[in-house]
Design a protein around this motif. Structure first.
Motif, PDB file in Angstrom:
ATOM      1  N   ILE A  18      21.397 -23.558  -1.573  1.00  0.00           N
ATOM      2  CA  ILE A  18      20.247 -23.181  -2.397  1.00  0.00           C
ATOM      3  C   ILE A  18      19.577 -21.936  -1.818  1.00  0.00           C
ATOM      4  CG2 ILE A  18      17.922 -23.865  -3.118  1.00  0.00           C
ATOM      5  CD1 ILE A  18      19.002 -26.753  -3.315  1.00  0.00           C
TER       6      ILE A  18
ATOM      7  N   ILE B  80      23.671 -28.504   0.993  1.00  0.00           N
ATOM      8  CA  ILE B  80      23.064 -28.164  -0.296  1.00  0.00           C
ATOM      9  C   ILE B  80      21.861 -27.243  -0.092  1.00  0.00           C
ATOM     10  CG2 ILE B  80      21.771 -29.102  -2.267  1.00  0.00           C
ATOM     11  CD1 ILE B  80      23.611 -31.589  -2.056  1.00  0.00           C
TER      12      ILE B  80
ATOM     13  N   LEU C 187      25.567 -33.367   3.917  1.00  0.00           N
ATOM     14  CA  LEU C 187      25.601 -32.850   2.549  1.00  0.00           C
ATOM     15  C   LEU C 187      24.242 -32.260   2.151  1.00  0.00           C
ATOM     16  CD1 LEU C 187      27.722 -35.595   0.736  1.00  0.00           C
ATOM     17  CD2 LEU C 187      28.389 -33.239   1.238  1.00  0.00           C
TER      18      LEU C 187
END
Length: 323
Positions: free
Chosen positions: A22, A18, A14
């Motif tokens: 980003i 992420i 995860l």
């Protein structure tokens, strides 16, 4: 133990996901910001569109049929580095006519409307100055072709000529057309010149049915538009304005059939003036089908090769056998 490892792997996965998200969003943000900045600069005029050739077609407000014929024939071909504009003055124009032109421009995006110029034969030279000032301000280009909406142009052949000149390493400014050096000054009629005081003849000039100028010559005229002396004939005016400049190649080309009336039809011609809409359609269809311009070649009068070694009064002797 296995559960803790699974949870750890999930958190790691995860976290990586992420981080990728980003980074993707950041790259997208920078890209959009760059595109927006470029668009703003373009809008502000700091970045100009670049073209090999800009074609300005002088047209009267009511000449929609002629503009449609030009769009449907020789301007229907798409060239990445060529832009065309039909130039029309709109000062003191009736609302309905202005509205029709606005609708036409919305459909085709190819009208240059000059709000500070009333369109008429008497304002053609001013029209040229307004046009050159606008073109030089808004675009980067190598050459500009000025013609009329009753001119037929083989753009592909003109572009090939530019390539030939590039390989020949021509380092002069180009003034290219069908020149006249012994035209007598008009003292009566529509083209009467009351202010011409220089000599009995006009200075050598390329005839207005179609001529080409390199970018620096357009720049010179645009930058000096406020102090140049204007005459009724815009082509005569250009010849006078450019007369004292050095480093100009005045290229007389018999393939430019650009006089006040056509010399006929030759398959060697690349610009033909004084063509009605039917003639344009026929020439375009013939050229697309066979590569020849004329259904049948015909000559109405002789042409001439300009003799730059003789005085202008003896420059232009018409002879048979010249297109």
């Amino acid at each position: 133990m296995l559960i803790r490892q699974f949870r750890g792997s999930t958190k790691l996965f995860l976290g990586v996901l992420i981080l990728i998200l980003i980074c993707t969003l950041y790259i997208e943000y920078k890209s959009r910001k760059k595109q927006t900045s470029f668009a703003m600069l373009h809008k502000q005029g700091n970045i100009k569109d670049q073209y090999k050739l800009i074609i300005v077609v002088f047209s009267a407000p009511s000449n929609l049929e002629q503009r449609e014929a030009v769009r449907g024939t020789w301007l229907s071909e798409n060239y990445e580095d060529v832009k065309h504009l039909f130039v029309i003055g709109t000062q003191n124009m009736e609302f309905d006519e202005h509205d029709r032109l606005a609708s036409e421009n919305k459909a085709y995006h190819d009208l240059l409307l000059l709000p500070n110029l009333q369109d008429s034969y008497q304002t053609l030279t001013k029209k040229l100055l307004h046009t050159f000032a606008h073109i030089y301000k808004e675009y980067n280009f190598d050459y500009l072709l000025k013609c009329d909406d009753d001119s037929f142009v083989l753009v592909d052949k003109i572009l090939k000529e530019f390539e030939k000149q590039r390989y020949e390493a021509l380092d002069k400014e180009l003034y290219w057309g069908f020149f006249n050096g012994k035209a007598q000054v008009k003292r009566s009629g529509s083209w009467k010149e009351t202010d011409w005081i220089f000599c009995d003849f006009y200075l050598p000039y390329a005839l207005g049915g179609g001529y080409i100028l390199s970018q620096n010559l357009v720049k010179f005229i645009a930058h000096n538009s406020n102090i140049l002396r204007l005459f009724n004939s815009e082509d005569v005016s250009v010849g006078l304005w450019l007369a004292p400049l050095s480093n100009i190649e005045r290229k007389h080309d018999v393939r430019f059939d650009t006089e006040y009336r056509s010399r006929g039809c030759s398959n060697e011609h690349i610009i033909k003036h004084k063509q009605n809409t039917e003639a344009m359609i026929t020439m375009y269809q013939t050229y697309k089908a066979s590569g020849a311009l004329c259904v049948k070649e015909v000559k109405y009068r002789n042409s001439y090769r300009y003799n730059w070694d003789d005085p202008p009064s003896r420059c232009c002797i018409r002879e048979p056998g010249i297109p």
